[in-house]
Structure formats: C-alpha cells, structure tokens
Motif scaffolding. Structure first.
Motif, short mmCIF file in Angstrom:
data_model
loop_
_atom_site.label_atom_id
_atom_site.label_comp_id
_atom_site.label_asym_id
_atom_site.label_seq_id
_atom_site.Cartn_x
_atom_site.Cartn_y
_atom_site.Cartn_z
N PHE A 112 127.29 102.78 0.13
CA PHE A 112 128.11 103.92 -0.29
C PHE A 112 128.62 103.78 -1.72
O PHE A 112 129.61 104.38 -2.09
N GLN A 113 127.95 102.99 -2.54
CA GLN A 113 128.25 102.99 -3.96
C GLN A 113 127.89 104.36 -4.53
O GLN A 113 126.99 105.03 -4.02
N PRO A 114 128.58 104.77 -5.62
CA PRO A 114 128.17 106.03 -6.25
C PRO A 114 126.67 105.98 -6.62
O PRO A 114 126.17 104.93 -7.03
N ASP A 115 125.98 107.11 -6.47
CA ASP A 115 124.55 107.18 -6.80
C ASP A 115 124.26 106.67 -8.21
O ASP A 115 123.21 106.08 -8.46
N SER A 116 125.22 106.89 -9.11
CA SER A 116 124.99 106.47 -10.51
C SER A 116 124.84 104.96 -10.62
O SER A 116 124.26 104.48 -11.60
N THR A 117 125.33 104.19 -9.64
CA THR A 117 125.25 102.73 -9.72
C THR A 117 124.08 102.15 -8.93
O THR A 117 123.94 100.93 -8.85
N VAL A 118 123.26 103.02 -8.32
CA VAL A 118 122.13 102.52 -7.52
C VAL A 118 120.84 103.27 -7.88
O VAL A 118 119.98 103.50 -7.02
N GLN A 119 120.70 103.62 -9.14
CA GLN A 119 119.52 104.37 -9.56
C GLN A 119 118.22 103.60 -9.31
O GLN A 119 117.19 104.18 -8.97
N LEU A 122 117.35 103.88 -5.57
CA LEU A 122 116.86 105.22 -5.22
C LEU A 122 115.46 105.44 -5.79
O LEU A 122 114.61 106.05 -5.14
N LEU A 320 121.01 110.96 -3.46
CA LEU A 320 120.76 110.96 -2.02
C LEU A 320 121.30 112.24 -1.41
O LEU A 320 122.45 112.60 -1.67
N ASN B 62 120.68 98.51 -10.74
CA ASN B 62 121.74 98.72 -9.75
C ASN B 62 122.93 97.84 -10.12
O ASN B 62 122.74 96.72 -10.58
N LEU B 63 124.13 98.36 -9.87
CA LEU B 63 125.33 97.56 -10.09
C LEU B 63 125.57 96.77 -8.82
O LEU B 63 126.03 97.32 -7.82
N LEU B 72 134.23 98.23 -0.97
CA LEU B 72 133.60 99.23 -0.11
C LEU B 72 133.42 98.70 1.31
O LEU B 72 133.09 97.54 1.50
N GLU B 396 134.18 107.49 -9.25
CA GLU B 396 133.26 107.54 -10.41
C GLU B 396 133.90 106.89 -11.64
O GLU B 396 133.25 106.14 -12.36
N ARG B 411 132.65 111.98 1.06
CA ARG B 411 131.21 111.69 1.16
C ARG B 411 130.70 111.97 2.58
O ARG B 411 129.53 112.34 2.77
#
Lengths: 510, 447
Positions: A112-119, A122, A320, B62-63, B72, B396, B411
C-alpha cells in the motif's frame, strides 16, 4: 524392527532421526535476541492480554537450523534428481529468480505504498502481462490468481459474469473425463452442474459426444490441452467452433502450456480464457506445494470482467486500479479474488525466467520437453504398455497392462523406483486408463539421465514379469520411512502434536 | 542456453531413436493455423548478467521500506526476518519439491507441515489447522463457504472491522453460490452492533481482531449469541504477531480462525506470496478446505506423516469437493514455522510486547500533534488517526520526504467521504524511536 538397522542411535549415516520441534523444548532457550520492550505506562489492550502460555518450544538458533536441515534431507526435490511427475512439470528452478525476488526493491516494498514509490514493481507487472499476452495472443490478463485452481476460478467466474451480463447465466459446464479434479470443483464453485464428456479410443475428447452434450444451457467447456494423457486435442478448433455456435465459452486449462509455449498461439485455437501456472511453465519453484501463481489470459469478450487489481499506464506513469468499475448499467466486473496484488514474488521469478529464455529459448524449451517425452515413449513402449500411440506432447502415458498377472501394482512399481533414486511418475491419473503411469521428463533432463532411467525402468519391468511381487510390495526399503499406513492416519486422525502424545506413537524415534 | 542440457547432437540422435525427422514433426497434431508463421514479438534469450541488470534497475525504481521509515500496515506488516529462516527455505530439497504425494521421500515437508499445523492451533487457541491456504483473504472466503456448508444457511454477516480485501474476496467467492453476503459499513470507532443483527438465518459472522482500524475486541459474548442462533463465529487475524500478547480467538469461542501469516513468515514483498492460516474445531474437520497432514506409522512401526482425509479434496471428490484448492503456500508455511520456532514462547511474547510498546509510543507522540487524533482506545501495533485534511495527500507529501507514513483509509473506501481524513499507522519492532520522531516531526510540518 525399529529402523536403526543395528545402530544404537536409530540413525543410519546421513539418514538422521529427527524428533518434532516441540519435543526439543527447553524452557529459557530462544533463537532470537530482541531489545527490551521498554516501559509502557498502561497498555492499550483493554484487558485482552493473553492469560496462559502458548506452549511454543524454546530452542537456540543452532538447534533450529539443524532441525530444519535434517528435515530437508528427508525430502526429494528436483535439485536431488529426476522427478518425472506427470502433469506437474518438475523442471529446473533457476536460482536467479530467488536472487531477484530478494532484491530489497522487490521484497521490501509494502503493497500500500503510494504508486509513485513503486513504479518499478508496477512496470514489472506490466511487462509480465505483455509477455503473457504476446505468448497467447489474447488481449487481456489477470495477474492476481494465486495458483492454477485459483486461475480456473477467475476464468470461470469471468465467463459466468459475462453470460449473466447478457442475461443468460446457463447451468452446465462440460469437462472431459480425463480432466484435472480442479475443473469440476471450480465449475461447482461457480454454481454450475458438471457433466463429463467421454474420450475416444485415441485418448482425446470424443467430438461427437461433446457436440451431443452442447446446448443452450451449457455455459462453458473446460478442456486441458495438451490433455492429461499428454496428447494434443486434434479437434480443438472444431470444438471451439461448436462451443461458440452453442453460445458457450471455451476455457482452456493451461496446466500443460509448457508443451506449447513459444510455438503455438492460444488465441488461434479459439480460446476465451486460459490460466497459466507460472510454477510449471515459467519455472518458479513448487516449494513443497506452493506458493504458485495462476494468471489468466482473457479474450476481448471477457476482458471487461477481469478482477481487480490491474496495472494501467497513464501520463503519470503506472498505477494500480484497485476498485471495480462498471457500477450502474455496465457489465459487473468480478471484484477481487486475492488479497493485495497477487503473488508478486512469484511474478518476479517468472519474469526472470522468461527474460533469460527469451522468445527463442521458450520455443527451444517446449521442443525439448516434447522431444524428451517422445524419447521415453520410443524407448519404453516395448517394456511398458503405452496407452495411446504417439507422438505425444510433453508427457507420455502408460498403463498397467504390462503388470497383468504379475501381482505387482502400479503403486508397487512406483515405490520400487524410489529405491532406485527416482521420484516416481504420476500414478493412477488420469483416470481414463487402468493403473496410469504418467511420465513428464521436462526439458531440464539430459539424454544421459533419460537413458539411465530407461535402463532402470526396463530392468524393473523385467523383474516384475518374473512374478517377484514380494520384492515390489516391500519397496521402498532404503528411504527415511517405508510405506506409511494411510488408513490408520485417516481412521484415527492425529493432526497436531500434543504434550505426551509422542510416547505412545513415537516408537523408534529415540 | 544454460537451462537446457540437450545439445544439437543429442537432439538428432534422439530423433533417430524416435524415428521423427525433426522436433517440429513431433508437433504434427497442432493445427497449422495455430503455429504462427512469424515469430513471437519477444526479446531473445539473455545471460544472467543482463537479466540481473534489467531487473535490478526496476527494483531500484521502488522506494524500499529499508530506505525509508515505514509505518504501513493494513494487513501486511514489516517485521525483521531472521537470516536463518530465509536461508533454510532456500534449501533445494524444500524449495524444489512438489506436494508430498510420495510420503516415503517427503517426510521433510510432511513433518514441517505437521509442526506448522500444531503451531497454528497453539497461537489461535483452536483444535485443528490445515497445511495452509493462499493467503488470509482467500482463507477468510473459504471460511465463509465452510460455515455455509456446515449450517446449511444462506446469509453471512461481515463486520465493518474486517479488512476490506477479506470482505471483497469473500463476496467474490460467494457471488454465484446463492449466499447473501451482508457487509456492514466501515467501523473506525468500533460501535457496530453485530449482536443486534443476529437472527436464525445467518450462517456465520466474520469479525477481525485487531480490527482494520486497530480496535481490539472481546468476541466472547458475540460467540455465545452466534452459537445460540446456530451460526458460526469466524475470526480473522491479519497481524498474527498480536497473538503473542492477546487472548486467542479460540478462547473467545471462535469456530473458525483465519490469519494472514506473512507478518511472521517473511517480507512484505508487495503483498505476496503470503500464507493463509486456517484453524477450526475438531468436529468440523471433515468440512475443512485444503490439505491436512496426519501422523501415522510406517511398515516398520516408525512414526511418520502423510497427507490425510483427502476424501474432502478436489482430486478425489471432484465437483463435490470442499474447495477447488490444490497448490497452497507450503514454502511460506515453512518460513512461518521456522521463524516461530526461532522465537519460541519467550521470543514470541517479547516480539509482541515490543510491537505494542513501539505503537503505544508512536500513538502518544501522534496525539500531541495539533489537529491529529488517535481514533481507537485499544490497539495492538496499528491504529487509525484522523488528520485535519485528506490523508491521501498527506501520505504523498510524506513520501516526497522519503517517509512511508501510513495507509489512507480512502484507498479502500473511496465512496466514504467521512473516511477521507483517516490514516492507518502501524509501528513494529523494526521502527526505531528516531524514525518515529522523524515521522512525527515531518507530519507536524506538513499539517
């Protein structure tokens, strides 16, 4: 006899007796060092603190490591030797996949990390989806199903949802009598009655019988191809046409896609949906029964019914889609089949394998798998009894006619192979021949391995014909355990360890 | 091609034995129309180095939680994974074995699954457990189906504290079964009245503890009401580390307990693969889905293990099976078992205590931020906060500062505007006091 063959310990060299972890408990031992929790003024547990002990055993790290190492030594894996377990595709599992799945950028990211951090994650899912679509020619894929049977459920549910959307849910699903047990079980979960279609003398679906059973109440036909006899369904295009003419949909059980990958475009066979066992065709480890992954490719007509989540690409990169669209009057999508986003770690391993093989390597692999199976067919057809004439695809089916009047059963024969250092073939499946022996060598085996195996099988078959049934009935003799009493296990189920229970049943594990 | 042992010489020699002119000739049963004239549009084979380079580049985009303070949870929890556990599950004899159909050469898998089943019964307070399901959400759906089989009733009630993925997967599985699934609205404050909604038509009530928003609940009274009405109580646990500290669901009277085992088994791994834990009462064992390992003896009278009671399963019962499940999560179950064996009684209790202490400290700190309120009065290692503005935007902004600061409730509940400001925050033993201060300070600045 207590197994030790004269040793004091009960051990036999490398075959070491190992009690249950619970039987090695010494209070005060631990295998982890954790910091002091620190002082908490008042807990926030609302009086729900556990009152009694759990009963977990205390062991140090060296003991735990030795325990599970010893257990591993009582197992046979593909790494140990030839594993021709038909229908299961025991091919080599490249270790590159293990290494890649453990990269922190894949293993240590939260769903559930923001999509921007798992590009990157994805994009990996999107890339895998593109490979699967290209390899099958079908326009959509659902990546989230966790295994083959789960993929079947996804596909059949999409079919039912599509039929309901056109106001015609229908009531029956047809499966060949040679089908995997998961097919009828899945159809039943979708609320369908299941009807079996007989095979013909060539080991394929009897097309006439299938056509007779088709009608306005048939929702889908589920077919495995190559089928569980290891044969390509030569009537498949006619079958697809007849299914569609009857207004039904065509589900292909892709458990045996490994025979066709890189050579045959599934869409050209008229298929509406097919699951792909990544742990078979794409070489991710079976892990002693999972985890696997069973993505499902879908036709244009079924694509709107795919489950969430899925990856889309837009101006801001990948994202996602986690909530089903289509509220209101549109088609009602499937919803969600699995927690989070599917078996991501398995997807990483599968893509590592696909990229390693490339389009050319995948075609070479399916060719070698079929070649190896036909080689076993050619070399063993006079020693055993071949159920159907070849060429076969990735696996070859024998039955027990060669054991007639020997007093030796398929089971006995398989157990004798264990003593010779092999994992047996699949026994008694498919159900359409008597005493089935289904062999799937896969492309991972060398000719030398197959030759040695053929020699062993040949000499065992010759021994069986001498009516030395007792030799076979006593097998295996050289394994950590000899034949186990399955009737006792089912009649008096002992499904967990309890304190004190070991003294009564653990004879011989001193 | 490094994975393929056959040489060109092997292939032609083998074709001679077979009596076929080419490998292509072996595919003669495939209609020509399905054998594409043009090759597939895919890249060519690649060496280990190239593949590793490509995938590493993707991973680096990825972070990872190791590079950013991570708070989380929402059903997936980041705990320390002991080095020994990850090493042992990579032993080839475990990793590359199939389902243990040949017990004489599968005692390793069978014995650890028997240990797994025993551990699951111990921590949940139940009598029997199976050898694993795919994950917590699918285990929950199977529990609902099982309750309907046992009670022969056609309605189920899902608590608003149940993880929304568990709710959705249950709904999907039951969609074509004729069973009516009634899901209550999300319940961040913990005030829903399940007892008041009970009646004789209900097959089961599904609750979760700790709840999705963090609350801890004693379901003893609910269990009694369920049993009086002829219904089963299903309890879901998405964070089984809590069972080291909390009263187990079995003690509350649960009939089926399902858990996501990931938090003990291994890394968060973008949500999969996990492992579903499934435990119940002995009298329901023949209605259970999935594989079961049982103890027996071999021909020499020595103790050993086999797959048992398989007359429930698809390969025997086909359309009358209790489930269609075949492959499950064996290797992840092994990781779970090894970690719990390393922890032991004392380590498991301490790990749970440590999680609660960390989360308590974080809740105290968060509660001191202006405009931020800790929602649940009780919690284990995760709790909901209300923020003065939309949580998704705050998350964000935190991510832009390299902090993975919780999961916005929106979400999961996009159609509930009243949850827009709700943020789920978890703390585990992996979160240091310094990280928590960094998080709190950043949140203060952003708000």
């Amino acid at each position: 006899m207590t197994g030790g063959e004269g040793t004091v310990s009960g051990n036999r060299g490398l075959d070491l007796e190992e009690p249950l972890i619970f039987e090695q408990d010494v209070s005060g031992r631990t295998g982890v060092d954790l910091p002091e929790p620190g002082w908490v003024a008042t807990d926030r547990l609302g009086g729900l603190r556990r009152k009694g002990p759990i009963g977990l055993p205390g062991l140090s790290e060296p003991q735990v490591v030795r325990h599970y190492t010893r257990l591993s030594q009582k197992n046979y894996g593909i790494d140990s030797g030839f594993y021709p377990l038909g229908s299961c595709t025991m091919k080599h599992n490249p270790r590159l996949g293990e290494k890649m799945a453990r990269l922190p950028g894949f293993a240590d990211i939260h769903p559930f990390q923001p999509d921007s951090t798992v590009q990157g994650a994805l994009e990996l899912m999107d890339t895998l989806a593109r490979w699967l679509k290209e390899l099958t020619g079908l326009p959509a894929v659902a990546l989230s199903p966790a295994a083959g049977a789960h993929g079947e459920l996804c596909g059949l549910m999409a079919i039912r949802a599509a039929l309901e959307a056109r106001g015609d849910a229908r009531s029956r699903v047809l499966t060949p009598e040679s089908a995997h047990g998961t097919n009828p079980a899945t159809a039943a979960l979708c609320g369908y009655a299941v009807e079996s279609v007989p095979g013909n003398r060539d080991g394929r679906v009897d097309f006439g019988a299938l056509r007779e059973r088709l009608g306005p109440d048939v929702a889908a036909v589920m077919l495995t191809n190559p089928n569980t006899c290891g044969l390509f369904e030569t009537d498949i295009v006619r079958i697809a046409e007849a299914v569609h003419e009857a207004g039904a949909l065509f589900y292909l059980d892709g458990a045996n896609f490994n025979a066709l990958v890189g050579r045959v475009r599934i869409a050209d066979l008229g298929v509406d949906a097919m699951h792909i066992n990544l742990h078979k065709t794409f070489a991710t480890p079976h892990g002693g029964g999972g985890p696997g992954a069973g993505p499902v490719v879908l036709s244009e007509a079924l694509a709107p019914f795919a489950p969430v989540p899925y990856v889309v690409h837009g101006p801001d990169g990948f994202s996602l889609v986690e909530h089903a669209r289509g509220s209101g009057s549109g088609p009602l999508p499937l919803g969600r089949l699995k927690g989070f986003h599917g078996q991501f770690g398995v997807l990483v391993r599968a893509l590592a394998y696909m990229m390693s093989m490339g389009g050319d390597g995948l075609a070479l692999a399916s060719g070698d798998a079929v070649l190896n199976a036909n080689y076993l067919l050619a070399r063993l057809k006079d020693e055993l009894s071949l159920s159907f004439p070849g060429p076969c695809m990735h696996e070859v089916l024998f039955d027990d006619r060669f054991l007639k009047d020997t007093g030796v059963s398929t089971l006995d024969f398989a157990k004798a192979l264990i003593d010779e250092g092999y994992h047996p073939m699949t026994m008694y499946f498919p159900l359409v021949v008597h005493g089935a022996l289904l062999m799937e060598p896969t492309e991972s085996e060398s000719r030398e391995t197959l030759d040695r195996f053929v020699d062993v099988v040949t000499s065992l078959a010759a021994r069986a014909k001498t009516k030395d049934a007792e030799f076979f009935r006593q097998a295996p003799r050289l394994t950590p355990r000899r034949r186990l009493d399955e009737t006792l296990a089912a009649r008096r189920p002992v499904l967990r360890w309890t304190r004190g229970s070991d003294e009564t049943t653990a004879k011989g594990t001193s | 091609m490094r994975y393929l042992p056959l040489t060109e010489a092997d292939r032609s020699g083998m074709l001679d034995v077979i009596g076929a002119p080419s490998v292509d000739a072996l595919f003669r049963d495939v209609p020509a129309g399905a054998r594409p004239g043009t090759p597939f549009d895919l890249p060519p084979s690649a060496g280990e180095m190239e593949v590793e380079r490509h995938l590493s580049a993707l991973a680096q985009r990825n972070l990872s939680a190791g590079c950013a303070p991570c708070f989380l949870g929402a059903g997936a929890y980041r705990h320390h994974v002991p080095a020994a556990a990850d090493h042992l599950i990579q032993r080839g004899e475990f990793l590359t074995a199939y389902t243990p159909y040949q017990p004489e050469i599968s005692q390793g898998t069978l014995q650890y699954l028997f240990e797994f089943q025993t551990q699951v019964t111990m921590i949940t307070g139940m009598e029997v457990a199976n050898a694993s399901m795919y994950d917590g959400a699918t285990a929950c759906a199977e529990a609902v189906a099982m309750a309907c089989r046992i009670t022969r009733k056609r309605r189920v009630l899902l608590s608003g504290s149940l993880h929304p993925h568990y709710r959705d997967v249950s709904r999907t599985l039951m969609r074509f079964s004729g069973v009516q699934v009634e899901a209550l609205a999300p319940d961040p404050v913990g005030i829903e009245d399940l007892i008041g909604r009970m009646d004789d038509g209900i097959a089961c009530v599904v609750v979760q503890t700790p709840g999705f928003f963090g609350h801890l609940n004693d379901y003893t009274a609910l269990a009694a009401v369920c049993h009086e009405a002829g219904a089963l109580l299903v309890v879901a646990v998405t964070e089984p580390v809590s069972l080291g500290l909390l009263m187990p669901p079995g003690e509350m009277g649960a009939d089926i307990v399902v858990c996501e085992g990931q938090s003990i088994a291994g890394p968060v791994g973008f949500g999969g693969p996990g492992v579903g834990l499934f435990a119940t009462r002995e009298r329901f064992v023949r209605q259970m889905p999935g594989r079961l390992v049982g103890q027996t003896v071999d021909a020499d009278g020595r103790r050993g293990w086999v797959l048992t009671l398989s007359t429930r399963e698809q390969h025997i019962r086909r359309e009358k099976a209790t489930s269609n499940i075949c492959t499950n999560a064996g290797l992840v179950a092994l990781a779970f078992t090894i970690h719990l064996s390393l922890l032991g009684e004392a380590g498991f209790a301490r790990l749970a205590e440590l999680n609660h202490a960390r989360a308590s400290a974080l809740a105290d700190r968060m509660g001191r931020i202006g405009g931020v309120r800790v929602v649940p009065g009780t919690f284990f290692n995760e709790f909901a906060l209300t923020l003065p503005r939309a949580a998704a935007k705050v998350v964000e902004e935190l991510a832009a500062r390299g902090i993975l600061g919780g999961v916005p409730a929106s979400r999961f509940y996009p159609s509930y505007p009243e949850l827009e400001d709700v943020l789920l925050v978890a703390a585990t033993e992996t979160n240091t006091p310094e990280e928590m201060e960094t998080f709190a300070a950043a949140l203060e600045e952003i708000l």
